[in-house]
Design a protein around this motif. Structure first.
Motif, short mmCIF file in Angstrom:
data_model
loop_
_atom_site.label_atom_id
_atom_site.label_comp_id
_atom_site.label_asym_id
_atom_site.label_seq_id
_atom_site.Cartn_x
_atom_site.Cartn_y
_atom_site.Cartn_z
N ASN A 176 0.81 -1.22 0.00
CA ASN A 176 0.00 0.00 0.00
C ASN A 176 0.84 1.27 0.00
O ASN A 176 0.30 2.36 -0.16
N TYR A 177 2.16 1.15 0.19
CA TYR A 177 3.00 2.34 0.34
C TYR A 177 2.88 3.25 -0.88
O TYR A 177 2.76 4.47 -0.74
N MET A 178 2.92 2.68 -2.07
CA MET A 178 2.89 3.51 -3.28
C MET A 178 1.58 4.29 -3.41
O MET A 178 1.55 5.39 -3.95
N ILE A 179 0.50 3.74 -2.86
CA ILE A 179 -0.78 4.45 -2.90
C ILE A 179 -0.72 5.67 -1.98
O ILE A 179 -1.18 6.77 -2.33
N LEU A 180 -0.15 5.48 -0.81
CA LEU A 180 -0.03 6.60 0.14
C LEU A 180 0.87 7.69 -0.41
O LEU A 180 0.58 8.89 -0.27
N GLN A 181 1.99 7.31 -1.05
CA GLN A 181 2.89 8.31 -1.61
C GLN A 181 2.21 9.07 -2.74
O GLN A 181 2.36 10.29 -2.87
N ALA A 182 1.44 8.36 -3.56
CA ALA A 182 0.70 9.03 -4.63
C ALA A 182 -0.31 10.02 -4.05
O ALA A 182 -0.47 11.14 -4.55
N TYR A 183 -0.96 9.62 -2.97
CA TYR A 183 -1.93 10.50 -2.33
C TYR A 183 -1.26 11.74 -1.76
O TYR A 183 -1.83 12.84 -1.79
N ASP A 184 -0.05 11.58 -1.23
CA ASP A 184 0.71 12.74 -0.74
C ASP A 184 0.84 13.80 -1.82
O ASP A 184 0.68 15.00 -1.56
N PHE A 185 1.18 13.37 -3.03
CA PHE A 185 1.38 14.31 -4.13
C PHE A 185 0.11 15.10 -4.39
O PHE A 185 0.12 16.34 -4.53
N VAL A 186 -1.02 14.41 -4.44
CA VAL A 186 -2.30 15.07 -4.70
C VAL A 186 -2.65 16.01 -3.55
O VAL A 186 -3.12 17.14 -3.76
N GLU A 187 -2.41 15.58 -2.32
CA GLU A 187 -2.72 16.41 -1.15
C GLU A 187 -1.87 17.67 -1.13
O GLU A 187 -2.37 18.77 -0.84
N LEU A 188 -0.57 17.54 -1.47
CA LEU A 188 0.30 18.72 -1.51
C LEU A 188 -0.08 19.65 -2.64
O LEU A 188 0.09 20.88 -2.54
N SER A 189 -0.59 19.09 -3.71
CA SER A 189 -1.09 19.93 -4.80
C SER A 189 -2.27 20.78 -4.34
O SER A 189 -2.36 21.97 -4.64
N LYS A 190 -3.18 20.18 -3.56
CA LYS A 190 -4.34 20.90 -3.05
C LYS A 190 -3.93 21.97 -2.04
O LYS A 190 -4.43 23.10 -2.06
N ARG A 191 -3.03 21.61 -1.13
CA ARG A 191 -2.70 22.49 -0.01
C ARG A 191 -1.75 23.61 -0.39
O ARG A 191 -1.87 24.73 0.11
N TYR A 192 -0.78 23.30 -1.23
CA TYR A 192 0.30 24.26 -1.50
C TYR A 192 0.51 24.59 -2.97
O TYR A 192 1.41 25.34 -3.31
N GLY A 193 -0.32 24.02 -3.85
CA GLY A 193 -0.10 24.23 -5.28
C GLY A 193 1.14 23.51 -5.79
O GLY A 193 1.76 23.95 -6.77
N CYS A 194 1.51 22.41 -5.17
CA CYS A 194 2.71 21.66 -5.57
C CYS A 194 2.49 21.04 -6.94
O CYS A 194 1.46 20.42 -7.21
N ARG A 195 3.50 21.19 -7.82
CA ARG A 195 3.37 20.67 -9.19
C ARG A 195 4.44 19.62 -9.53
O ARG A 195 4.29 18.92 -10.53
N LEU A 196 5.49 19.55 -8.74
CA LEU A 196 6.60 18.65 -9.08
C LEU A 196 7.02 17.86 -7.85
O LEU A 196 7.13 18.40 -6.76
#
Length: 420
Positions: A176-196
């Motif tokens: 499940n680790y890769m799912i959580l890491q993928a979710y981190d990316f989406v969450e950081l995009s929402k919170r901080y406008g992270c793109r990379l």
């Protein structure tokens, strides 16, 4: 890619940081406008990061130094509870929340010398994925996020496939680790406008997973950029020595020992490491790289001092350089310690660290069984660094620039192995 228009990608390209990029033109365009909010994640599996993490830390440094965007340092307070299976044949030891928090507090101290934190638009942000991962509802997460993942595709990623190919067990929690890491990316995009997201090349599959999840969940286009997993010119894994990992925490590895690690760089690696692990101008690096013969040692001293100054400060770096000068250049070490010759060919093949301390070589202990006992009690050191792995081997990469390996038993018994 074509010549970058942003100073960020131009710098990373010139200095050798880039291994893979999902869309170089898209990354370059955001960087040129100063809008490239970028994150790198660091799990809290130990009380310190090691020198292998420096590549990604330096990439965040250059992101900020070139005005390309805002760095996000993501502490893995949540993902550390699961354990990243990448590059491992066995499940990581499960840490308690208290252990994770203690490690996190120590790791946070690492980034200040490299990255500026604050409230300005380009000041770095330090986040912790425990903030959102520990609050997830399992059923809702499966429905809203898990449905976007194909098990067939997940089985093809290196972190999973290589473990299964070697017939090593992979737990469900690690899967499940890769799912959580993928979710981190989406969450950081929402919170901080992270793109990379940036990371080592072994993280490519996990990062691409996050890009794909972002697309499916309506996030703006996300990007991936990885750096190479470095080995030395002799093929050894970067940052691994007979004495163990090269830690960034001065409580685990002194500034002097850190300076010595860089001073012992192989000749063929000097230019590459100057580009990656210092902020010296590339023109000065080219001058140092052109030094030949014994003069290359001067370039190694510059590498050691500049790399140490970045992490520990200029005063500590200069003090380490002066201690080394007094110890080695004035001959104090060579004159005062007994020396045992060992064939370079034997080092090329690797000498077991237990055998090196035993009667066939340094004779600091009467037997390999005694050497093993001393390793467990912390009594043996290689080049002044504690031996922590009884299966470690000594090789040419452990030789100091003077062509010796210093073996120590306790505080008063020392022998130099000299390659001949």
């Amino acid at each position: 890619m074509t010549t970058p228009s942003s100073a960020f990608l131009a710098t990373l390209t010139e200095r050798g940081f880039i291994h893979q990029a999902s869309d170089s033109a898209g990354i370059d365009a955001l960087a040129a406008k100063g809008e490239l909010t970028t994150y790198v994640g660091y799990d809290c599996t130990a009380p310190s990061l090691h020198v292998g993490h420096l590549l990604s830390i330096m990439m965040l440094h250059w992101l900020q130094a070139t005005g390309a965007g805002r760095p996000i340092v993501l502490m893995g307070g949540g993902t550390t509870r699961v354990g990243d299976p990448s590059g491992r044949d066995e499940t990581r030891r499960i840490l308690t929340p208290e252990q994770i928090d203690a490690n996190k507090d120590e790791i946070k101290k690492t980034f200040g010398p490299f990255i500026r934190f604050g409230s300005d638009g380009h000041d770095a942000v330090m986040a912790d994925n425990a903030e959102w991962l520990t609050k997830l509802n399992y059923i809702e997460f499966l429905r809203d996020v898990g449905r976007h993942f194909s098990v067939n595709q997940m089985l093809t990623f290196d972190s999973v496939r290589l473990r299964l190919d070697r017939e090593q067990p992979l737990s469900f929690i690690e899967f499940n680790y890769m799912i959580l890491q993928a979710y981190d990316f989406v969450e950081l995009s929402k919170r901080y406008g992270c793109r990379l997201q940036m990371g080592g090349s072994d993280q490519w599959g996990n990062i691409v997973n996050g890009m794909d999840l972002g697309r499916r969940m309506g996030a703006p286009q996300l990007f991936a950029l990885t750096c190479p997993l470095l080995t030395t010119a002799s093929g050894a894994k970067m940052g691994k020595t007979a004495a163990g990992a090269v830690w960034l925490n001065p409580g685990l590895l002194s500034p002097y020992d850190y300076w010595q690690f860089w001073r012992n760089t192989e000749d063929a690696d000097v230019e590459r490491f100057l580009k990656l692990f210092t902020t010296l101008p590339t023109g000065e690096i080219a001058r140092l790289a052109a030094l030949d013969g014994a003069e290359i040692n001067e370039a190694k001293k510059v590498l050691a001092t500049e790399a140490t100054a970045l992490l520990h400060g200029r005063a500590a770096a200069d003090a380490a350089a002066e201690t080394a000068r007094q110890t080695f250049e004035q001959g104090a070490l060579a004159e005062s310690l007994p020396t045992v010759e060992v064939a370079r060919a034997a080092l090329d093949g690797g000498i077991g660290v237990l055998a090196a301390f035993g009667p066939d070589h340094a004779a600091l202990v009467p037997s390999t069984s005694e050497a093993r006992r001393q390793v467990k009690s912390g009594g043996l050191r290689v080049n002044d660094q504690p031996v922590t792995d009884e299966r470690a081997t000594l090789s040419a990469s452990d030789l100091t620039p003077e062509g010796v390996i210093k073996l120590s038993f306790g505080k008063k018994k020392h022998v130099l192995l000299r390659a001949v």
